[in-house]
Scaffold this motif. Structure first.
Motif, mmCIF file in Angstrom:
data_model
loop_
_atom_site.group_PDB
_atom_site.id
_atom_site.type_symbol
_atom_site.label_atom_id
_atom_site.label_comp_id
_atom_site.label_asym_id
_atom_site.label_seq_id
_atom_site.Cartn_x
_atom_site.Cartn_y
_atom_site.Cartn_z
ATOM 1 N N SER A 85 32.088 -46.650 -0.208
ATOM 2 C CA SER A 85 31.786 -45.845 -1.398
ATOM 3 C C SER A 85 32.090 -46.657 -2.655
ATOM 4 N N GLU A 86 31.301 -46.431 -3.674
ATOM 5 C CA GLU A 86 31.547 -47.105 -4.954
ATOM 6 C C GLU A 86 32.195 -46.108 -5.884
ATOM 7 N N ARG A 87 33.411 -46.436 -6.322
ATOM 8 C CA ARG A 87 34.117 -45.523 -7.212
ATOM 9 C C ARG A 87 35.203 -46.249 -7.975
ATOM 10 N N THR A 88 35.697 -45.587 -8.993
ATOM 11 C CA THR A 88 36.809 -46.068 -9.801
ATOM 12 C C THR A 88 37.903 -45.020 -9.741
ATOM 13 N N ILE A 89 39.112 -45.443 -9.436
ATOM 14 C CA ILE A 89 40.255 -44.542 -9.332
ATOM 15 C C ILE A 89 41.248 -44.909 -10.425
ATOM 16 N N GLN A 90 41.765 -43.914 -11.099
ATOM 17 C CA GLN A 90 42.749 -44.140 -12.154
ATOM 18 C C GLN A 90 44.077 -43.525 -11.728
ATOM 19 N N LEU A 91 45.125 -44.350 -11.774
ATOM 20 C CA LEU A 91 46.461 -43.917 -11.389
ATOM 21 C C LEU A 91 47.379 -43.965 -12.597
ATOM 22 N N ALA A 92 48.089 -42.885 -12.842
ATOM 23 C CA ALA A 92 49.057 -42.854 -13.935
ATOM 24 C C ALA A 92 50.397 -43.349 -13.421
ATOM 25 N N GLY A 93 50.975 -44.305 -14.109
ATOM 26 C CA GLY A 93 52.270 -44.859 -13.738
ATOM 27 C C GLY A 93 53.205 -44.846 -14.917
ATOM 28 N N PRO A 94 54.431 -45.328 -14.750
ATOM 29 C CA PRO A 94 55.402 -45.318 -15.836
ATOM 30 C C PRO A 94 55.016 -46.187 -17.037
ATOM 31 N N LEU A 95 54.228 -47.235 -16.812
ATOM 32 C CA LEU A 95 53.812 -48.109 -17.913
ATOM 33 C C LEU A 95 52.452 -47.748 -18.496
ATOM 34 N N GLY A 96 51.687 -46.943 -17.781
ATOM 35 C CA GLY A 96 50.343 -46.608 -18.226
ATOM 36 C C GLY A 96 49.427 -46.407 -17.029
#
Length: 129
Positions: free
Chosen positions: A58-69
């Motif tokens: 699959s083609e996708r973009t995942i965004q993860l929120a972390g302590p730095l951004g």
């Protein structure tokens, strides 16, 4: 100083047979040692816990929120990579596209990582560590 012709003059027929067997074994074993299995899935981790698991086709973009951004993970054409991360040294971004079972990219300051998995577990040896 002796050269290779001196070695040929002292070799016996059994030595040639042994060399031939060793060469044949080398030709058989080398492809087995260097072949790697292509990954089929990617595991995305955040704070040491499994965030999600995706199919690499699959083609996708995942965004993860972390302590730095925000860490951005991209999946495309059977490969995965960490496209951007706010970590100072960018080691996980520099890992580039990953496609083989067992490969991973770890962003320690932002506590996020990806790991590629397949049908079989990767085989580790002393060179892997």
């Amino acid at each position: 100083m002796a050269d290779w012709r001196d070695w040929l003059s002292i070799m016996r027929p059994g030595d040639y047979a042994l060399l031939l067997v060793l060469l044949a074994a080398l030709l058989v074993i080398t492809p087995l040692c260097w072949s790697q299995q292509a990954a089929t899935r990617v595991k995305v981790f955040q704070n040491g816990k499994l965030f999600a698991e995706f199919d690499l086709n699959s083609e996708r973009t995942i965004q993860l929120a972390g302590p730095l951004g925000e860490t951005v993970v991209e999946l495309a054409a059977g490969r995965a990579r960490i496209a951007s991360d706010p970590s100072p040294r960018q080691y996980c971004v520099q890992a580039g596209w990953l496609s083989q079972v067992g490969q991973s990219a770890i962003c320690l300051p932002n506590r996020s990582s990806i790991e590629l998995v397949g049908q079989q577990a990767p085989v580790y040896d002393s060179l892997s560590y």
